[in-house]
Enzyme design. Sequence first.
Site, PDB file in Angstrom:
ATOM      1  N   LYS A 123     -10.044   3.437   6.979  1.00  0.00           N
ATOM      2  CA  LYS A 123      -9.331   4.509   6.273  1.00  0.00           C
ATOM      3  C   LYS A 123     -10.081   5.839   6.422  1.00  0.00           C
ATOM      4  O   LYS A 123      -9.481   6.901   6.464  1.00  0.00           O
ATOM      5  CB  LYS A 123      -9.160   4.146   4.797  1.00  0.00           C
ATOM      6  CG  LYS A 123      -8.269   2.913   4.554  1.00  0.00           C
ATOM      7  CD  LYS A 123      -6.815   3.207   4.818  1.00  0.00           C
ATOM      8  CE  LYS A 123      -5.897   2.058   4.436  1.00  0.00           C
ATOM      9  NZ  LYS A 123      -4.479   2.337   4.681  1.00  0.00           N
ATOM     10  N   SER A 175      -6.730   5.833   1.976  1.00  0.00           N
ATOM     11  CA  SER A 175      -7.108   5.269   0.670  1.00  0.00           C
ATOM     12  C   SER A 175      -8.279   6.056   0.118  1.00  0.00           C
ATOM     13  O   SER A 175      -9.150   6.517   0.874  1.00  0.00           O
ATOM     14  CB  SER A 175      -7.516   3.809   0.857  1.00  0.00           C
ATOM     15  OG  SER A 175      -8.235   3.362  -0.266  1.00  0.00           O
ATOM     16  N   THR A 199       0.538  -3.370  -6.563  1.00  0.00           N
ATOM     17  CA  THR A 199       1.395  -3.822  -5.460  1.00  0.00           C
ATOM     18  C   THR A 199       1.024  -5.262  -5.106  1.00  0.00           C
ATOM     19  O   THR A 199      -0.068  -5.732  -5.471  1.00  0.00           O
ATOM     20  CB  THR A 199       1.177  -2.939  -4.215  1.00  0.00           C
ATOM     21  OG1 THR A 199      -0.190  -3.093  -3.810  1.00  0.00           O
ATOM     22  CG2 THR A 199       1.469  -1.477  -4.476  1.00  0.00           C
ATOM     23  N   ILE A 221       4.074  -0.018  -1.690  1.00  0.00           N
ATOM     24  CA  ILE A 221       4.272   1.428  -1.540  1.00  0.00           C
ATOM     25  C   ILE A 221       5.241   1.742  -0.393  1.00  0.00           C
ATOM     26  O   ILE A 221       6.062   2.659  -0.496  1.00  0.00           O
ATOM     27  CB  ILE A 221       2.901   2.117  -1.325  1.00  0.00           C
ATOM     28  CG1 ILE A 221       1.999   1.887  -2.555  1.00  0.00           C
ATOM     29  CG2 ILE A 221       3.063   3.608  -1.061  1.00  0.00           C
ATOM     30  CD1 ILE A 221       0.539   2.304  -2.357  1.00  0.00           C
ATOM     31  N   SER A 273       7.245  -4.029   1.394  1.00  0.00           N
ATOM     32  CA  SER A 273       6.454  -4.390   0.214  1.00  0.00           C
ATOM     33  C   SER A 273       5.834  -3.135  -0.395  1.00  0.00           C
ATOM     34  O   SER A 273       5.644  -2.128   0.285  1.00  0.00           O
ATOM     35  CB  SER A 273       5.346  -5.349   0.692  1.00  0.00           C
ATOM     36  OG  SER A 273       4.432  -5.626  -0.346  1.00  0.00           O
ATOM     37  N   TYR A 283     -12.001  -2.130   5.537  1.00  0.00           N
ATOM     38  CA  TYR A 283     -10.820  -1.365   5.108  1.00  0.00           C
ATOM     39  C   TYR A 283     -11.188   0.108   4.900  1.00  0.00           C
ATOM     40  O   TYR A 283     -10.546   1.006   5.451  1.00  0.00           O
ATOM     41  CB  TYR A 283     -10.321  -1.998   3.809  1.00  0.00           C
ATOM     42  CG  TYR A 283      -9.214  -1.285   3.089  1.00  0.00           C
ATOM     43  CD1 TYR A 283      -7.885  -1.537   3.403  1.00  0.00           C
ATOM     44  CD2 TYR A 283      -9.484  -0.385   2.054  1.00  0.00           C
ATOM     45  CE1 TYR A 283      -6.854  -0.904   2.714  1.00  0.00           C
ATOM     46  CE2 TYR A 283      -8.463   0.250   1.366  1.00  0.00           C
ATOM     47  CZ  TYR A 283      -7.156  -0.017   1.697  1.00  0.00           C
ATOM     48  OH  TYR A 283      -6.130   0.617   1.023  1.00  0.00           O
TER      49      TYR A 283
HETATM   50  N1  LIG Z   1      -1.974  -0.178  -3.730  1.00  0.00           N
HETATM   51  C1  LIG Z   1      -2.991   0.666  -3.791  1.00  0.00           C
HETATM   52  O1  LIG Z   1      -3.589   0.888  -4.860  1.00  0.00           O
HETATM   53  C2  LIG Z   1      -3.433   1.395  -2.572  1.00  0.00           C
HETATM   54  C3  LIG Z   1      -4.519   2.256  -2.690  1.00  0.00           C
HETATM   55  C4  LIG Z   1      -4.942   2.956  -1.581  1.00  0.00           C
HETATM   56  C5  LIG Z   1      -4.264   2.817  -0.381  1.00  0.00           C
HETATM   57  N2  LIG Z   1      -3.206   1.969  -0.279  1.00  0.00           N
HETATM   58  C6  LIG Z   1      -2.541   1.855   1.012  1.00  0.00           C
HETATM   59  O2  LIG Z   1      -1.156   1.904   0.849  1.00  0.00           O
HETATM   60  C7  LIG Z   1      -0.516   1.152   1.882  1.00  0.00           C
HETATM   61  C8  LIG Z   1       0.441   0.162   1.272  1.00  0.00           C
HETATM   62  O3  LIG Z   1      -0.304  -0.739   0.486  1.00  0.00           O
HETATM   63  P1  LIG Z   1       0.313  -1.640  -0.654  1.00  0.00           P
HETATM   64  O4  LIG Z   1      -0.634  -1.598  -1.765  1.00  0.00           O
HETATM   65  O5  LIG Z   1       1.746  -1.297  -0.849  1.00  0.00           O
HETATM   66  O6  LIG Z   1       0.142  -3.076   0.042  1.00  0.00           O
HETATM   67  P2  LIG Z   1       1.127  -4.291   0.310  1.00  0.00           P
HETATM   68  O7  LIG Z   1       1.998  -4.551  -0.841  1.00  0.00           O
HETATM   69  O8  LIG Z   1       0.247  -5.390   0.816  1.00  0.00           O
HETATM   70  O9  LIG Z   1       1.987  -3.756   1.525  1.00  0.00           O
HETATM   71  C9  LIG Z   1       1.432  -3.638   2.795  1.00  0.00           C
HETATM   72  C10 LIG Z   1       2.544  -3.653   3.796  1.00  0.00           C
HETATM   73  O10 LIG Z   1       1.963  -3.506   5.099  1.00  0.00           O
HETATM   74  C11 LIG Z   1       2.541  -4.507   5.926  1.00  0.00           C
HETATM   75  N3  LIG Z   1       1.672  -4.829   7.040  1.00  0.00           N
HETATM   76  C12 LIG Z   1       0.388  -5.263   7.020  1.00  0.00           C
HETATM   77  N4  LIG Z   1      -0.053  -5.455   8.265  1.00  0.00           N
HETATM   78  C13 LIG Z   1       0.976  -5.124   9.090  1.00  0.00           C
HETATM   79  C14 LIG Z   1       1.148  -5.109  10.485  1.00  0.00           C
HETATM   80  N5  LIG Z   1       0.163  -5.475  11.302  1.00  0.00           N
HETATM   81  N6  LIG Z   1       2.319  -4.689  11.000  1.00  0.00           N
HETATM   82  C15 LIG Z   1       3.322  -4.316  10.187  1.00  0.00           C
HETATM   83  N7  LIG Z   1       3.242  -4.316   8.849  1.00  0.00           N
HETATM   84  C16 LIG Z   1       2.079  -4.728   8.316  1.00  0.00           C
HETATM   85  C17 LIG Z   1       2.749  -5.701   5.007  1.00  0.00           C
HETATM   86  O11 LIG Z   1       3.650  -6.612   5.585  1.00  0.00           O
HETATM   87  P3  LIG Z   1       3.680  -8.182   5.148  1.00  0.00           P
HETATM   88  O12 LIG Z   1       4.491  -8.228   3.891  1.00  0.00           O
HETATM   89  O13 LIG Z   1       4.317  -8.812   6.328  1.00  0.00           O
HETATM   90  O14 LIG Z   1       2.259  -8.598   4.939  1.00  0.00           O
HETATM   91  C18 LIG Z   1       3.316  -4.990   3.809  1.00  0.00           C
HETATM   92  O15 LIG Z   1       4.669  -4.679   4.010  1.00  0.00           O
HETATM   93  C19 LIG Z   1      -1.635   0.509   2.679  1.00  0.00           C
HETATM   94  O16 LIG Z   1      -1.925   1.273   3.825  1.00  0.00           O
HETATM   95  C20 LIG Z   1      -2.807   0.538   1.726  1.00  0.00           C
HETATM   96  O17 LIG Z   1      -4.034   0.548   2.392  1.00  0.00           O
HETATM   97  C21 LIG Z   1      -2.784   1.241  -1.356  1.00  0.00           C
END
Ligand SMILES: NC(=O)c1ccc[n+]([C@@H]2O[C@H](COP(=O)([O-])OP(=O)(O)OC[C@H]3O[C@@H](n4cnc5c(N)ncnc54)[C@H](OP(=O)(O)O)[C@@H]3O)[C@@H](O)[C@H]2O)c1
Length: 316
Positions: free
Chosen positions: A206, A176, A237, A52, A50, A202
Amino acid sequence: MFPTVLDEVLDRTIVGGYTRLGSAVRRRFWSPPAPDALTGSTILVTGANSGIGKAIAAGGAGLGATVLMAVRDRARGEAARADILDAVPGACVQIERSDVSDLADVRAFAADLLPRVPALDAVIHNAGVMPPQRTTTEEGHELSLATHVLGPVLLTELLLPALDAATDPRVVLMSSGGMYTQGLPVGDIEYRTGEYRGAIAYARSKRIQVALTPLLAHRWAVQSVTVAAMHPGWADTPGVATSLPGFRRLTGPLLRTAADAADTAVWLTAVSPTPPSGRFWHDRAVRPVHYLPSTRYSEAELQTVWQYCLAAVGLV
Ligand SMILES: NC(=O)c1ccc[n+]([C@@H]2O[C@H](COP(=O)([O-])OP(=O)(O)OC[C@H]3O[C@@H](n4cnc5c(N)ncnc54)[C@H](OP(=O)(O)O)[C@@H]3O)[C@@H](O)[C@H]2O)c1
């Protein structure tokens, strides 16, 4: 070369730097990695089905890597893999099932993977979660701590034989910008007291990732592993849509694409020469780890958190 002052102005204004505006300006000064920069490499991306993580997997595959997509749900993983194969024909991507918050599952996964993957060039710990209420894992750890800190530390440690066998092994921790708001939760690492708020849990976890990065870099220097923490900016996302709908409405068209937010993780994995270890990155540059005086901590406080995490994953 991007003018440092302009880069820092973008960073300090937050909205300027973290949204797609920041990367649009900075990108003009970036060179793309060589198209075959990761040919012959094997990289593991957690949370790769999913947002990023999926974009990191696609980016790595596009540079020639064999990508191990670590996911907790095989069907969601296969759907993401099919999308990547559509976007990157001939990509070498395979699904690995692992729940990084579950330490027993992490141990089983590493034991299963090691004999199959003799050399591992990079592990990108991207899996992330913002729990709506305090949730604990099988081992009793608060979920965001387990997902962002304990699981990644244990998984990397267990995969060290494979990392050690690679010529230039790298580890990336996806943190983050939210961590800038929180100090180290020294007295309550598992968030047991006070009103639980997912965004605080969270951001604290982080912060721990970033605080431990120099210590992890030192620990894994024995195996010549380069460790980087980073933040991706603000990206649209599935995770943001679910956990932060109000923020998403407010920032709307300014949010980055997942591919844009994945850029620095792919760059840290592929760039030559190898980046310095133990630093915190955003948009291909080292960033400060504090903006607020209230988030600073002493060496003794850092050691308290470090020892807690090592003990929690059975490393002391
Ligand atoms: N988007 C932003 O603006 C943003 C900003 C700062 C930091 N981040 C960081 O970037 C990373 C990706 O975030 P995203 O926005 O792409 O979120 P996302 O779309 O929710 O993707 C998160 C991914 O992590 C997986 N996941 C969660 N818990 C897990 C576990 N226990 N074991 C294995 N996989 C697990 C989810 O799997 P499922 O599909 O099975 O739930 C999903 O594939 C995260 O670390 C987030 O904190 C994002």
